[in-house]
Design a protein around this motif. Structure first.
Motif, PDB file in Angstrom:
ATOM      1  N   ILE A  33      -1.145 -84.251 -26.300  1.00  0.00           N
ATOM      2  CA  ILE A  33      -0.124 -83.380 -26.657  1.00  0.00           C
ATOM      3  C   ILE A  33       1.305 -84.249 -26.443  1.00  0.00           C
ATOM      4  O   ILE A  33       2.107 -83.962 -27.284  1.00  0.00           O
ATOM      5  N   ASP A  34       1.264 -85.049 -25.429  1.00  0.00           N
ATOM      6  CA  ASP A  34       2.622 -85.606 -25.158  1.00  0.00           C
ATOM      7  C   ASP A  34       2.775 -86.697 -26.292  1.00  0.00           C
ATOM      8  O   ASP A  34       4.083 -86.950 -26.494  1.00  0.00           O
ATOM      9  N   ILE A  35       1.738 -87.316 -26.645  1.00  0.00           N
ATOM     10  CA  ILE A  35       2.069 -88.435 -27.637  1.00  0.00           C
ATOM     11  C   ILE A  35       2.455 -87.772 -28.840  1.00  0.00           C
ATOM     12  O   ILE A  35       3.674 -88.090 -29.519  1.00  0.00           O
ATOM     13  N   LEU A  36       1.789 -86.764 -29.256  1.00  0.00           N
ATOM     14  CA  LEU A  36       2.092 -85.988 -30.573  1.00  0.00           C
ATOM     15  C   LEU A  36       3.585 -85.490 -30.775  1.00  0.00           C
ATOM     16  O   LEU A  36       4.063 -85.672 -31.635  1.00  0.00           O
ATOM     17  N   SER A  37       4.023 -84.885 -29.468  1.00  0.00           N
ATOM     18  CA  SER A  37       5.228 -84.303 -29.403  1.00  0.00           C
ATOM     19  C   SER A  37       6.529 -85.352 -29.446  1.00  0.00           C
ATOM     20  O   SER A  37       7.252 -85.212 -30.204  1.00  0.00           O
TER      21      SER A  37
END
Length: 563
Positions: free
Chosen positions: A190-194
């Motif tokens: 999630i952090d990477i995609l955000s």
């Protein structure tokens, strides 16, 4: 089954080519004649370790070929299909060649395959038991499968149900974590995609802007040239004595004669229109010259923008369109990962329900397996006692659970043996000798006749440590097992050899140069003589020959009673 075996340059065997039939095939011969060499050769085509010392002295390579009839062996055929190997006539030819340099070549129906592929296929065709490494009993991982095969329908349906619940549970967990192994990995994703989405959005990319930026960069890079050209062109057209002034003078002169002739009028009209077009061009040149301004700050701004676009292209795609597509896909994945709490709650509840159903089914499966294990242990112990291991006890231990869900249920088992009275049960690998291990397998095969799908079994010296009536019982058990599959047994006992459906005699010959091993099938008279020889009698001992014939006749009566 194994129909034919060809051996070249293996130890004392220069060349052997013989056929094996269905039922019980027995190999006998004097010690050192080469019986174990034949088993070593079979182990080679089963994918066992190739020892260069097996190659005959003076030879540079050795080869073993085995011809199998795989009619009805659907599992083997699927493996061959997966390897792209044809098997139209239900024949599988397995070849393995080893060289003195250490090279090993494996072929299935003429196609070169890896040793691992060969071993995967042949493991389902032949099982060797005795003094060699290819012993499925020593593989603890295979024990649960043997138990389930014995239990049959009692566990099959429940085992399938448990496996299906495991699969459904895994699918829900996969959806809940969106394909990640843990919640921590999901949060990292999630952090990477955000970050990636924000980085792309911050750039505010537009399809086609690269061409616009490049065009402006070209102009800024050629500012001096552009200014010079615009200025010179404007002066030449609209300056004093320029093209526009001269063309205007010509137009005014033609106006004086335009009424005299239509030709003059047409020429006047053409040049007059050209004047106005040239005048319009002069206006455009002036506007471009006045509107164009070189800016080093703008040049830096455009170059920075282009660097940003190229940086994003290296990360997310070859073009701006690709980058925007990646952003769209990343957004969709992020939506799935951060889906509504309602959906996550629903999946969590489904996961917990399936886990509970799985544990109920797995617990019932364990109980059925334990019941089957108790019965199997009792029957195998009885068989071992009849096979000359009077004080033996066979056991199956259920290993501790690890608390995780598994497709096969909660259970992992290990076969145990106490070979002597007063000794505790221990793993087979720690207590069983070669002969004992062969008898354990013979007991299992007798009890589980028909459950194991391996079509060919090889027992190497299953008679170690037995004699008399026990040897007869071993012969009877071998015949029973051979009624549903092919069995090859190496034996030193006449009581066992008497049960042979095909009796093969291994012998060695020496000349002035070397010693060679040969093999031939014995006829009825030769069988009696061989049994007498095994008993230690001479070929002229009538009483031994008579006893040998009686053993064969008794074995034949037993076999007829079972047919």
């Amino acid at each position: 089954m194994l129909e034919r075996l060809i051996i070249r340059n293996i130890a004392l065997i220069e060349h052997l080519d013989f056929e094996l039939g269905a039922g019980l095939n027995v190999l006998t011969g004097e010690t050192g004649a080469g019986k174990s060499i034949i088993v070593d050769s079979v182990n080679l085509i089963l994918g066992e370790r190739a020892n260069r010392e097996l190659i005959s002295s003076g030879s540079q390579k050795a080869r073993v070929e085995a011809f199998f009839n795989i009619n009805g062996q659907d599992g083997v055929k699927k493996q061959l299909d997966a390897l792209g190997i044809e098997h139209e006539d239900d024949t599988l030819v397995v070849m393995r060649e080893i060289t003195a340099s250490g090279k090993s070549t494996c072929r299935l129906n003429g196609e070169i395959v890896s040793l691992a592929a060969l071993k995967t296929v042949t493991d389902t065709l032949v099982d060797v038991h005795g003094q060699h490494e290819h012993q499925s009993l020593l593989s603890q991982k295979k024990h649960i499968g043997m138990l389930d095969n014995y239990a049959g329908s009692a566990v099959a349906e429940l085992k399938e149900k448990t496996e299906n619940l495991y699969r459904l549970h895994s699918e829900v967990v996969h959806k809940l974590n969106s394909g990640f192994l843990s919640e921590a990995e999901r949060e990292r994703r999630i952090d990477i995609l955000s970050y990636q989405i924000n980085e792309i959005d911050a750039a505010a990319l537009k399809v086609g802007e690269e061409a616009t930026i490049q065009e402006e960069l070209n102009m800024l890079s050629n500012a001096e040239k552009i200014n010079s050209v615009l200025e010179n062109s404007g002066e030449n057209i609209s300056g004093d004595g320029g093209a526009l002034e001269k063309l205007g003078s010509s137009v005014n002169s033609l106006a004086q004669i335009a009424e005299i002739s239509s030709k003059y009028a047409e020429l006047y009209e053409l040049l007059n229109n050209t004047y106005y077009e040239l005048e319009d061009g002069a206006y455009q040149l002036r506007e471009l010259r006045l509107g164009y301004e070189y800016s080093s700050e703008r040049l830096d701004e455009l170059e920075t923008r282009l660097d940003l676009i190229n940086s994003l292209k290296r990360k997310y795609g070859k073009t701006i369109a690709d980058i925007l597509k990646y952003r769209s896909e990343a957004s969709a994945e992020l939506d799935e990962l951060t889906g509504s709490q309602e959906l996550r709650d629903k999946l969590t509840a489904e996961r917990d329900r399936l886990a509970a159903d799985y544990r109920t089914s797995a617990a019932e499966l364990t109980e059925r397996r334990k019941k089957a294990a108790d019965d199997l242990c009792r029957r195998i112990t009885e068989q071992l006692q009849e096979l000359g291991m009077a004080k033996a006890a066979f056991g199956i231990v259920f290993l501790p659970e690890d608390g995780k869900l598994h497709a096969n249920g909660n259970d992992d088992v290990e076969f145990m043996l106490s070979a002597n009275k007063g000794e505790p049960l221990k793993p087979l690998s720690k207590v069983a000798s070669g002969g004992e291990l062969s008898r354990v397998m013979l007991a299992i095969k007798t009890v589980c006749a028909g459950a194991d799908g391996t079509p060919t079994l090889i027992f190497d010296e299953v008679d170690t440590g037995i004699s008399g009536r026990t040897a007869v019982i071993v012969g009877e058990r071998l015949h029973s097992v051979a009624s549903s599959r092919q069995v090859l047994s190496i034996t030193h006992l006449p009581q066992i050899a008497a049960f042979a459906d095909c009796h093969l005699f291994v012998e060695k010959h020496s000349d002035s140069e070397k010693t060679k091993t040969s093999l031939r099938e014995l006829n009825d008279a030769e069988r009696s003589a061989e049994l007498a020889r095994i008993m230690g009698a001479s070929a002229a001992d009538e009483s031994a020959l008579k006893y040998a014939s009686e053993l064969i006749e008794s074995a034949n009566r037993f076999k007829m009673s079972k047919d």
